[in-house]
Design an enzyme around this catalytic site. Structure first.
Site, PDB file in Angstrom:
ATOM      1  N   HIS A   6       3.218  48.022  56.819  1.00  0.00           N
ATOM      2  CA  HIS A   6       4.405  49.172  57.213  1.00  0.00           C
ATOM      3  C   HIS A   6       5.145  49.647  55.901  1.00  0.00           C
ATOM      4  CE1 HIS A   6       6.457  52.110  59.903  1.00  0.00           C
ATOM      5  NE2 HIS A   6       7.476  51.743  59.060  1.00  0.00           N
ATOM      6  N   GLU A  11       6.360  60.720  59.667  1.00  0.00           N
ATOM      7  CA  GLU A  11       6.225  59.350  59.892  1.00  0.00           C
ATOM      8  C   GLU A  11       5.481  59.212  61.216  1.00  0.00           C
ATOM      9  OE1 GLU A  11       7.152  56.629  58.446  1.00  0.00           O
ATOM     10  OE2 GLU A  11       8.392  57.005  56.683  1.00  0.00           O
ATOM     11  N   HIS A  16       5.622  56.698  64.907  1.00  0.00           N
ATOM     12  CA  HIS A  16       6.422  55.753  65.707  1.00  0.00           C
ATOM     13  C   HIS A  16       5.566  55.303  66.934  1.00  0.00           C
ATOM     14  CE1 HIS A  16      10.616  54.081  66.468  1.00  0.00           C
ATOM     15  NE2 HIS A  16      10.414  53.776  65.145  1.00  0.00           N
ATOM     16  N   ASP A  68      15.297  60.246  57.025  1.00  0.00           N
ATOM     17  CA  ASP A  68      14.643  60.418  55.767  1.00  0.00           C
ATOM     18  C   ASP A  68      14.992  61.518  54.971  1.00  0.00           C
ATOM     19  OD1 ASP A  68      13.296  57.992  56.008  1.00  0.00           O
ATOM     20  OD2 ASP A  68      11.617  58.750  57.113  1.00  0.00           O
ATOM     21  N   ASP A 125       0.970  64.139  55.069  1.00  0.00           N
ATOM     22  CA  ASP A 125       0.121  63.651  55.816  1.00  0.00           C
ATOM     23  C   ASP A 125       0.890  62.331  56.647  1.00  0.00           C
ATOM     24  OD1 ASP A 125      -0.109  61.541  53.924  1.00  0.00           O
ATOM     25  OD2 ASP A 125      -1.589  62.165  53.007  1.00  0.00           O
ATOM     26  N   ASN A 169       2.890  59.138  55.094  1.00  0.00           N
ATOM     27  CA  ASN A 169       2.552  57.947  55.748  1.00  0.00           C
ATOM     28  C   ASN A 169       1.464  57.101  56.190  1.00  0.00           C
ATOM     29  OD1 ASN A 169       3.047  56.952  58.983  1.00  0.00           O
ATOM     30  ND2 ASN A 169       4.428  55.747  57.666  1.00  0.00           N
TER      31      ASN A 169
END
Length: 765
Positions: free
Chosen positions: A69, A116, A118, A140, A533, A571
């Site tokens: 990650h 991102e 999650h 961010d 992306d 990400n």
């Protein structure tokens, strides 16, 4: 293997210097490090050179920094080879290097984008996982000094009609996950006061045991107020601002860097962070105020890895090290071990670097906003991170060693086409029945139940909303348009991917997703400007999964460079896989375009009494299509595209908007031309009559680089001729108006089709 150190708190020395490979593997498993034996041996060699065993806090820190990650160890090689070259453009201020991309908006302002995933937390606890995903993406953007102005949320779940008795053990039902995720995004985004303006929801049983929750954010910042995720210089003070630190989110990044299984909920619930939007809102205000006053030298959010990642990264990015006083960190609860404090991913926290002469003013501003802020360390000249806790030195490592995680060139197997490209697809026996099934499929049906829960108008800058058309007749738009400053210049925002196409062919599926992103921006009269992306794939240690990733990245790089739209941030989310299989390759894209004048933005619904023109070329391409899914046909030819063709058609479309009066525009995507025209009709309750009989392929193929445009009848032939003069295809295919959808090959009552479309999702709720 563990020796308690004689100090008045919990600290262990881990005896790895003489440990065997089996013992190293056992230490990694018992401590939850998720490090391989080779990675543990590299750590062993480092501490042999130091002549001592590590403390538990040092091993935990390395586990966070070296997780998939955080360090992208499986993807860096291929991203650098195929995609990073596509991050360059004269107007890009900062790309890839920091928490968010920064791109020029006009002479005074820049926009900031971040995207991102999650996924794992949302599969365990959908409400909290989705909410903290929104919280993290806001930070961010905030850490670049930008005011967040829009949220984006592509979501992916298993099929809603899955019988409960067929759920794999330990799996939550897709309906439960959908409701929890939507509620988490709704409650966090609405309460913090940032509009959720774009996104998508997709259902496929590859997501049954591993849903995907992708979150994006766009912000705006004055160019002279952009701040970077690095310290200013030696002597700067580290200030931890925001929420207190607790045991939530411990091992969050290592949890996200492994496959899910039936024990994941029991073992990893503590890895899910707890969000607090009521703390986030004043935190945003306080951070923006200290940025506006020029009081900071750097700022970065505490995301994956918590303090263990943010401090070292900020210091090393400036060429320095750090000294940390861990007992100064405000805690939610007593009795936390130092390593827990160091790697906790508790939410709503920002790390600032401040010159000593400005520290009092910074602390006063945060106190004014009722946001805790504490000095927890300082920047030092040596590239070393040292941590003290209650007067004892408990951590000392070279910062470069911690942040220089491993990099792998993992082997991969590129998938070969299952069939020859020239395949016959059977037309439907009953056109009307098939069309109604397509309209009511949850992937094509009206998403009002979701969209209406999000406040997409807070901040009063949303010009084009996610739903467009006459009140109570709204339909889906192609992209939202935001007016971020006092000028009429705007930002168009869209989110796109077609997992069905990517499942059939990862290369052409990713290329098609890029094509759709560009089409959506062009449809609202925006010049495609940049994209982010979020690459969601299975276990990279399996060559087939790695092959899917590499093929998708190749395609995105090819399209981005050819069209001239830079990738500015992104990400990678691997290990979206369970013992029951991996998710479909899902390279989600967040596209941003520039609208020169928001007053000239174009909506998707028919306005009536107009000619309807199809721009673009249609081919027999049904791989990954809605038609093939509804009919149960296995089709292998995913629609083709090329950057040259996409660029040529896009430029011509934008030029046509300047030369002609255009009433409406909608891109042709899921469901093909028939569903596209239906959506345009639903927006004002206006039907469509074809000028000739449209063929089965014309109606249901999902060929790329196509738009449907409505213009006044008086300019229809001139509009079509404009494209033909450029040797591009455009044809008047019909007229808007009436109470039926008449495609020549078949005809349905508009009201019946509308009802089927609007109830396609809600019938499961």
């Amino acid at each position: 293997m563990y020796r308690k150190v004689d100090v008045p708190f919990e600290l262990y020395e881990v005896e790895i210097l003489d440990a065997s490979e089996e013992e190293l593997a056992k230490i990694s498993e018992e401590m939850g490090l998720a490090l391989s034996v080779d990675e543990m041996k590299r750590i062993q060699d480092y501490f042999r050179q130091k002549g001592r065993n590590p403390y538990d806090i040092e091993l935990q820190s390395l586990a966070q920094a070296w997780s998939e990650h955080c360090c992208y160890k499986s993807s860096k090689y291929y991203l650098r080879q195929y995609l990073l070259e596509a991050s360059k453009a004269d107007y890009v201020i900062s790309a890839i290097e920091e928490d968010a991309g920064v791109v020029e908006f006009d002479d005074e302002y820049a926009y900031v984008t971040a995207f991102e995933s999650h996924n794992h937390p949302s599969a365990i606890e959908p409400y909290g996982g989705a909410a903290t995903g929104i919280g993290g993406i806001l930070r961010d953007v905030l850490c670049m000094g930008a005011q967040p102005i829009a949220l984006i949320d592509p979501l992916f779940f298993g099929n809603l009609d899955t019988p409960y008795e067929k759920l794999p053990r330990g799996t939550k039902h897709p309906l439960y996950l959908l409701k929890g995720v939507v509620a988490g995004i709704r409650d966090y985004g609405n309460r913090v006061g940032i509009p959720t303006v774009a996104g998508m929801v997709f259902f496929d049983n590859s997501y049954l045991t591993n849903c995907l929750v992708n979150v994006g954010c766009v912000g705006i910042v004055r160019k002279d107020r952009i701040i970077h995720s690095r310290a200013g210089g030696a002597g700067d003070l580290f200030v931890l601002a925001g929420g207190k630190t607790g045991r939530d989110g411990i091992h969050g990044v290592t949890f996200a860097s492994a496959e899910l299984d039936e024990k994941s909920e029991e073992e990893a619930r503590g890895a899910v962070q707890l969000g607090n939007p009521i703390m986030k809102e004043p935190l945003i205000h306080a951070c923006l105020e200290v940025v506006e006053k020029g009081l900071l030298t750097g700022m970065k959010d505490l995301g994956g890895g918590g303090l263990s990642c943010v401090i070292g990264e900020m210091a090393l990015a400036a060429g320095f090290g750090a000294e940390v006083y861990l007992d100064k960190v405000p805690l939610k609860e007593e009795g936390m071990a130092p390593w827990e404090i160091w790697i906790s991913e508790s939410q709503e926290r920002m790390m600032l670097t401040v010159r000593p002469e400005h520290i009092d003013e910074v602390l006063y501003i945060f106190q004014k906003w009722d946001v805790p802020a504490t000095v927890v360390g300082k920047v030092i000249p040596e590239k070393i991170t040292r941590i003290y806790y209650k007067g004892y030195k408990i951590y000392e490592m070279d910062t470069e060693f911690v942040t220089s995680g491993p990099e792998y060139c993992r082997p991969y197997v590129a998938r070969k086409p299952e069939k020859e490209l020239h395949e016959e697809v059977e037309p439907p026996a009953d056109y009307v029945k098939t069309f109604m099934k397509m309209l009511s499929h949850p992937n094509a049906a009206f998403k009002e139940w979701i969209v209406r829960q999000y406040d997409h108008e807070v901040r009063a800058s949303t010009v084009l909303k996610p739903l467009q058309g006459k009140m109570n007749f709204e339909t889906h738009g192609d992209a939202a348009v935001i007016k971020p400053t006092r000028s009429f210049r705007g930002l168009a925002i869209t989110a796109d991917v077609n997992p069905w196409m990517c499942k059939v062919d990862p290369y052409w599926g990713a290329a098609s997703s890029f094509d759709e992103m560009v089409r959506n921006l062009v449809a609202v009269n925006a010049v495609p400007h940049s994209f982010n992306d979020c690459l969601n794939f299975g276990n990279p240690e399996k060559p087939e999964r790695m092959g899917e990733f590499v093929e998708a990245v190749k395609a995105l790089g090819w399209m981005a460079k050819g069209v001239g739209v830079p990738c500015v941030s992104g990400n990678v989310s691997f290990y979206n896989e369970t013992p029951y299989g991996a998710v479909a390759p899902t390279p989600s894209l967040l596209g941003v375009g520039i609208v020169e004048d928001v007053r000239k933005a174009i909506t998707s619904e028919f306005k009536g009494r107009g000619a309807v023109i199809l721009v673009g070329e249609t081919h027999n391409e049904f791989g990954g299509s809605l038609y093939s899914a509804v009919m149960g046909q296995r089709c292998h030819k995913v629609p083709r595209t090329s950057p040259e063709r996409l660029k040529t058609y896009s430029d011509a479309m934008l030029e046509s908007f300047r030369k002609f009066e255009v009433k409406a525009c909608h891109d042709v995507s899921m469901g093909g031309l028939a569903v596209c025209i239906a959506e345009m009709s639903f927006g004002r309750g206006l039907g469509f009559e074809a000028a000739r009989e449209l063929s089965f392929v014309e109606l249901f193929s999902e060929s790329n680089t196509r738009w449907v445009v409505e213009v006044p009848e008086s300019v229809a032939e001139g509009y079509a001729e404009f494209f033909r003069a450029k040797e591009l295809k455009a044809e008047v295919i019909g007229y808007s108006g009436g109470e039926r959808l008449d495609f020549g090959a078949f005809s349905v009552e508009l009201g019946e089709a509308d009802k089927s479309w609007r109830e396609g999702l809600t019938k499961f709720l």
